[in-house]
Motif scaffolding. Structure first.
Motif, short mmCIF file in Angstrom:
data_model
loop_
_atom_site.label_atom_id
_atom_site.label_comp_id
_atom_site.label_asym_id
_atom_site.label_seq_id
_atom_site.Cartn_x
_atom_site.Cartn_y
_atom_site.Cartn_z
N TYR A 142 -9.24 -0.78 4.84
CA TYR A 142 -8.66 -2.17 4.25
C TYR A 142 -8.66 -3.17 5.11
O TYR A 142 -8.09 -3.33 6.14
N VAL A 143 -9.52 -4.24 4.77
CA VAL A 143 -9.61 -5.64 5.45
C VAL A 143 -8.69 -6.58 4.77
O VAL A 143 -8.45 -7.70 5.47
N SER A 144 -8.13 -6.38 3.58
CA SER A 144 -7.09 -7.18 2.87
C SER A 144 -6.62 -6.64 1.76
O SER A 144 -6.92 -5.54 1.48
N ILE A 145 -5.58 -7.21 1.37
CA ILE A 145 -4.80 -6.71 0.15
C ILE A 145 -4.32 -7.58 -0.76
O ILE A 145 -4.20 -8.83 -0.43
N PRO A 146 -4.53 -7.42 -2.16
CA PRO A 146 -4.30 -8.55 -3.00
C PRO A 146 -2.79 -8.90 -3.15
O PRO A 146 -1.96 -8.15 -3.21
N HIS A 147 -2.61 -10.23 -3.00
CA HIS A 147 -1.47 -10.95 -3.01
C HIS A 147 -0.84 -11.11 -4.23
O HIS A 147 0.25 -10.64 -4.86
N TYR A 148 -1.85 -11.68 -5.14
CA TYR A 148 -1.58 -11.54 -6.66
C TYR A 148 -3.09 -11.84 -7.16
O TYR A 148 -4.26 -11.83 -6.43
N GLY A 307 -9.61 -12.47 -10.64
CA GLY A 307 -9.33 -13.48 -9.62
C GLY A 307 -8.48 -12.86 -8.74
O GLY A 307 -7.20 -12.63 -8.75
N GLY A 308 -8.81 -12.85 -7.45
CA GLY A 308 -8.06 -12.41 -6.54
C GLY A 308 -7.60 -13.11 -5.26
O GLY A 308 -8.70 -13.88 -4.39
N ILE A 309 -6.35 -13.18 -4.93
CA ILE A 309 -5.96 -13.73 -3.90
C ILE A 309 -5.05 -12.94 -3.01
O ILE A 309 -4.31 -12.32 -3.35
N SER A 310 -5.65 -12.87 -1.75
CA SER A 310 -5.39 -11.88 -0.75
C SER A 310 -4.41 -12.04 0.76
O SER A 310 -4.53 -13.41 0.93
N VAL A 311 -4.18 -11.30 1.11
CA VAL A 311 -3.42 -11.13 2.34
C VAL A 311 -4.38 -10.24 3.63
O VAL A 311 -4.85 -9.15 3.12
N ALA A 312 -4.53 -11.06 4.77
CA ALA A 312 -5.37 -10.38 5.74
C ALA A 312 -4.54 -10.72 7.00
O ALA A 312 -3.98 -11.54 7.18
N LEU A 313 -4.99 -10.00 7.97
CA LEU A 313 -4.42 -9.91 9.31
C LEU A 313 -5.50 -10.33 10.52
O LEU A 313 -6.27 -9.37 11.04
N PRO A 314 -5.84 -11.64 10.39
CA PRO A 314 -6.65 -11.90 11.56
C PRO A 314 -6.19 -11.71 13.05
O PRO A 314 -5.14 -11.51 13.19
N LYS A 315 -7.14 -11.66 14.03
CA LYS A 315 -6.76 -11.08 15.28
C LYS A 315 -6.13 -12.34 16.08
O LYS A 315 -6.89 -13.10 16.90
N GLY A 316 -5.01 -12.69 15.80
CA GLY A 316 -4.14 -13.77 16.35
C GLY A 316 -3.78 -13.26 17.50
O GLY A 316 -3.80 -12.12 18.12
N LYS A 317 -2.39 -13.83 18.07
CA LYS A 317 -1.93 -13.43 19.53
C LYS A 317 -0.71 -12.65 19.14
O LYS A 317 -0.15 -11.95 20.12
N PHE A 347 -0.15 -13.06 -11.15
CA PHE A 347 0.27 -11.99 -11.76
C PHE A 347 0.45 -10.87 -10.74
O PHE A 347 -0.48 -10.82 -9.65
N PRO A 348 1.28 -9.88 -11.03
CA PRO A 348 1.20 -8.90 -9.90
C PRO A 348 0.17 -7.99 -9.73
O PRO A 348 -0.45 -7.61 -10.47
N SER A 349 0.00 -7.50 -8.27
CA SER A 349 -0.84 -6.77 -7.88
C SER A 349 -0.33 -5.36 -7.68
O SER A 349 -0.89 -4.55 -7.91
N LEU A 350 0.86 -5.52 -7.30
CA LEU A 350 1.86 -4.43 -7.32
C LEU A 350 2.65 -3.82 -8.43
O LEU A 350 3.01 -4.72 -9.26
N LYS A 351 2.20 -2.57 -9.03
CA LYS A 351 2.77 -2.22 -10.37
C LYS A 351 4.45 -2.17 -10.38
O LYS A 351 4.77 -2.42 -11.42
N ARG A 352 4.97 -1.99 -9.16
CA ARG A 352 6.27 -2.00 -9.34
C ARG A 352 7.11 -3.46 -9.56
O ARG A 352 8.10 -3.71 -10.09
N ALA A 353 6.06 -4.35 -9.38
CA ALA A 353 6.44 -5.91 -9.88
C ALA A 353 6.68 -6.03 -11.36
O ALA A 353 7.07 -7.13 -11.77
N GLU A 354 6.02 -5.14 -11.93
CA GLU A 354 6.08 -5.58 -13.45
C GLU A 354 7.12 -4.84 -14.10
O GLU A 354 7.23 -3.75 -14.80
N GLY A 355 8.31 -5.52 -13.94
CA GLY A 355 9.73 -5.30 -14.47
C GLY A 355 10.38 -6.42 -15.01
O GLY A 355 9.92 -7.28 -15.07
N PRO A 356 11.63 -5.96 -15.22
CA PRO A 356 12.50 -7.19 -15.96
C PRO A 356 12.53 -8.45 -15.33
O PRO A 356 12.51 -9.52 -15.94
#
Length: 442
Positions: A142-148, A307-317, A347-356
């Protein structure tokens, strides 16, 4: 910079960055000195920017000795900024990015894997549908994960369909019938496709329609499959739509024109995400009352465009703290409140966020059908040209505007569809060949 501009020098620079990042101080030393996380995001709207700062402040409070430095990087600037930062050894530790931008970064060796973050969040099955894999899994990690996420819909005017005695369209034929019936020139038109040069509206629309006919721009091995019956049929559909219900200047409209076209009432149908409804609710409330949405019209299936906006971890310090901050972005107290900073945009990428907490928002409640259609579409969707997973060629092809040029030739010069599709296929094959050669040279 395009996704193809990867050189041996940049790869060497990336290796130097990795070496520097690997020489972290011992835990006892790190506990004594302030540790800094560099975080890039492109959320320039005040609501979203403020939310990111508040999340960073909570992370700092929960992790004494850690400071989160935030830099807002505009979306168009990101493809140029990360290679420069990589060469200079100043990549961030965490970044928000378009999902497709993770591919060239991974190929350049600019990203740390996110498998541990995915596992901490519950594994790929914790995400909606197959979006964790289709937006972030590349060459075994996994090089990224969907934020929303969001899905492209067909937004329509309820009042105009009712006046014509028609139901929301399901098939291509339905869509042409509705678009034609709700055209009242010169006051308004049925469906104005966005086919301008220098924009990706034509490429995205064609991919959705080709996908709905069980076709695509690429086959499962990443080879160009553009010169095919599904693509030709989808092209013919869009051309007929433009000529019968697009109105004058149909080749001049860009994706961003959708807001003004919908809010002014100039179009009865529009291909867009739920954000277009949110925009109308804010700026044209009388129009918003008449808006609803359904799935994009189908031939064999729905061609859902992710439409996917993701989080990634570049090789920072500071990779260790960066990884923890990435997890923190998805913590329950942070994630849903962020999605609701601009309801219907995210919209949620995580299923658990689809709640009240999500569904009780007044705007979500008000346009619940639009929300439900979006969430249903997200169960079977992909990035354009990446329905078989991430590949390094889809981005350069979509950003080449070759499809938009094709529609210009067909609509303005009457070039035959078979001829135009065949010529464009050759263009796409050349783009893919150039990308492959540059990666090989790197």
């Amino acid at each position: 910079m395009s996704e193809t501009s990867i050189t041996r020098r940049s790869l060497v620079g990336g290796a130097a960055t990795i070496a520097a990042a690997s020489t972290l101080p011992a835990p006892s030393v790190r506990a004594q000195a302030q540790r800094r996380i560099t975080f890039w995001h492109s959320y320039s709207q005040k609501e979203r920017s403020d939310a990111m700062r508040q999340i960073a402040d909570r992370f700092e409070k929960a992790n004494p000795g850690v400071k989160v430095d935030i830099e807002i990087v505009p979306w168009p600037a990101f493809p140029q900024k990360w290679p420069a930062a990589m060469a200079a050894g100043t990549l961030p530790d965490v970044t928000i990015l378009l999902a497709e931008n993770a591919v060239p970064m991974a190929l350049a060796g600019a990203l740390n894997p996110m498998d541990d973050v995915v596992k901490a969040l519950g594994g790929p099955e914790a995400f909606k549908g197959d979006i964790a894999r289709t937006t972030g899994f590349f060459r075994g990690q996994y090089v990224s994960i969907p934020h929303y996420v969001h899905n492209r819909l067909l937004v329509y005017r309820k009042d105009r369909l009712a006046e014509a005695g028609l139901q929301p369209p399901v098939t291509w034929d339905d869509a042409l019938k509705v678009a034609t019936a709700t055209t009242k020139a010169p006051d308004h038109y049925g469906w104005i496709p966005k086919l301008a040069k220098g924009d990706t509206g034509g490429g995205f629309l064609l991919w959705m329609m080709a996908r709905s006919a069980n076709g695509s721009f690429f086959d499962k091995d990443g080879k160009v499959s553009f010169d095919s019956a599904p693509v030709k049929d989808a092209t013919a559909f869009i051309v007929e739509l433009a000529r019968k219900a697009g109105g004058p200047g149909v080749t001049d409209y860009k994706i961003n024109d959708n807001f003004s076209l919908v809010n002014s009432g100039k179009t009865s149908l529009a291909e867009d995400s739920a954000a277009i409804v949110a925009g109308a609710a804010k700026d044209a409330p009388a129009v918003a009352e008449q808006l609803d949405a359904t799935f994009m019209p189908r031939r064999e299936r729905v061609g859902n465009l992710l439409g996917g906006i993701s989080v990634a971890l570049p090789k920072g310090k500071n990779p260790a703290d960066g990884k923890e901050f990435a997890k923190f972005l998805f913590a329950e107290e942070n994630y849903t409140p962020f999605l609701l900073t601009i309801p219907l945009f995210m919209f949620p990428s995580l299923k658990r966020a689809e709640g009240p907490a999500f569904f009780d928002n007044p705007t979500i409640k008000r346009f619940r059908n639009v929300v439900d259609v979006t969430l249903k579409g997200l169960e079977d969707t992909s990035l354009a040209g990446m329905e078989s997973g991430l590949n390094p060629y889809a981005g350069p092809v979509m950003n080449s505007y070759a499809v938009e040029d094709m529609f210009q030739r067909i609509l303005l010069r009457n070039e035959p569809i078979d001829q135009a599709v065949g010529a464009t296929a050759k263009q796409l094959e050349k783009i893919v060949g150039d990308v492959r050669m540059r990666f090989d040279r790197g």
